[in-house]
Design an enzyme around this catalytic site. Structure first.
Site, PDB file in Angstrom:
ATOM      1  N   GLU A 187       0.828  -1.217   0.000  1.00 48.91           N
ATOM      2  CA  GLU A 187       0.000   0.000   0.000  1.00 48.91           C
ATOM      3  C   GLU A 187       0.857   1.261   0.000  1.00 48.91           C
ATOM      4  O   GLU A 187       1.832   1.375   0.751  1.00 48.91           O
ATOM      5  CB  GLU A 187      -0.882  -0.002   1.250  1.00 48.91           C
ATOM      6  CG  GLU A 187      -1.777   1.228   1.377  1.00 48.91           C
ATOM      7  CD  GLU A 187      -2.469   1.323   2.732  1.00 48.91           C
ATOM      8  OE1 GLU A 187      -3.549   1.925   2.783  1.00 48.91           O
ATOM      9  OE2 GLU A 187      -1.918   0.815   3.728  1.00 48.91           O
ATOM     10  N   LYS A 199      -9.859   2.358  -1.870  1.00 45.53           N
ATOM     11  CA  LYS A 199      -9.995   1.835  -0.506  1.00 45.53           C
ATOM     12  C   LYS A 199     -11.261   2.356   0.163  1.00 45.53           C
ATOM     13  O   LYS A 199     -11.520   3.570   0.187  1.00 45.53           O
ATOM     14  CB  LYS A 199      -8.757   2.229   0.295  1.00 45.53           C
ATOM     15  CG  LYS A 199      -8.680   1.663   1.705  1.00 45.53           C
ATOM     16  CD  LYS A 199      -7.370   2.104   2.345  1.00 45.53           C
ATOM     17  CE  LYS A 199      -7.215   1.603   3.768  1.00 45.53           C
ATOM     18  NZ  LYS A 199      -5.955   2.105   4.373  1.00 45.53           N
ATOM     19  N   CYS A 243      -5.212  -2.852   3.427  1.00 49.40           N
ATOM     20  CA  CYS A 243      -4.782  -2.538   4.779  1.00 49.40           C
ATOM     21  C   CYS A 243      -5.929  -2.547   5.802  1.00 49.40           C
ATOM     22  O   CYS A 243      -6.403  -3.608   6.196  1.00 49.40           O
ATOM     23  CB  CYS A 243      -4.036  -1.209   4.786  1.00 49.40           C
ATOM     24  SG  CYS A 243      -2.966  -0.962   6.234  1.00 49.40           S
TER      25      CYS A 243
END
Length: 267
Positions: free
Chosen positions: A41, A111, A146
């Site tokens: 990421e 995300k 994440c």
């Protein structure tokens, strides 16, 4: 299927252009070794370097896109290029890119769960809205990033969309390494799917990164795990294993509660 997770170190003293070129070189070095390559990421700027998000942002088809498309094509691999800060429509997004072996964009994911508790990413970036999968030969892969790893309903939605494996790039802090390993295994066990979790190494914005990228099989066994520093982690996946385990131990068929999630159209 052969997978390589490139646990790249983010050094704040390394120019972004140099790190981009280095990441592309590391991808090219997996030619003939891997079918799927994964980067972590926000490796161009550092996941915790919030002050660099805006100045380090790029349009979708910017320099990171171009470098990674060329690397995927040269290496002849499927490439999950980790994520970068995308500038679009006056907002910033934590966006992941997936390229096919011919260098074409196969999927992109913004995300959904932003980390920071009303600071950092949580206020500086906009949230994505769509669940995203992409199809490898004989395996459908769902995408998370994440902090998404802490939200099991996202992965249930990806399973409903056909996912048999998850790729999760991350910039996970060393102080929560135990959670990283626990959550990766939990998402694998409860969804009977592979988890390929690729983190960063190094220290950025004063936050030591956990490293410890890992590949977990659909029974929750860790097939391979990296250490804390920069390295390439390799593992071999059996595309038939998720279906076999789901047939042998059909827990997913006993679900009572569930969600129906929208899917982003194929790119």
């Amino acid at each position: 299927m052969r997978a390589s997770l490139i646990q790249i170190a983010v050094d704040p003293d390394e120019p972004v252009a140099d790190r981009r070129a280095r990441a592309a070189r590391l991808v090219r070095e997996e030619r003939g070794t891997a079918d799927l390559v994964v980067l972590p990421e926000l490796w161009p700027v550092g996941a915790f370097a919030a002050d660099l998000y805006a100045p380090g942002s790029e349009p979708l088809h910017g320099p990171t896109y171009q470098a990674m498309a060329a690397a995927a094509r040269d290496a002849e691999v499927w490439l999950h290029a980790g994520s970068f800060v995308e500038a679009a429509g006056g907002a910033l997004y934590n966006t992941s890119l997936v390229f096919s072996p011919d260098g074409e964009l196969a999927a992109s994911y913004r995300k959904i769960h932003r980390f920071g508790f009303d600071k950092g990413e949580a206020v500086l970036m906009a949230a994505g809205e769509d669940l995203v999968t992409f199809d490898l030969p004989h395996l459908t892969v769902g995408v998370g990033t994440c902090y998404d790893l802490r939200f099991p309903e996202l992965f249930r939605g990806l399973v409903d969309a056909g996912a048999e494996a998850f790729v999760v790039p991350a910039g996970w802090p060393a102080r929560r390494l135990a959670h990283w390993r626990l959550l990766a295994r939990a998402r694998a066990v409860e969804n009977q799917a592979y988890v390929l979790a690729c983190g960063t190494a190094g220290t950025h914005a004063g936050v030591e990164q956990a490293g410890h990228s890992l590949v977990v099989d659909p029974w929750g066994e860790i097939l391979a795990e990296a250490g804390p520093g920069e390295e390439v982690l390799r593992a071999v996946l059996d595309p038939a294993k998720p279906a076999a385990i789901r047939e042998e131990f059909p827990a997913l068929k006993d679900r009572v509660l569930g969600i129906t999630a929208p899917l982003r159209p194929r790119v």
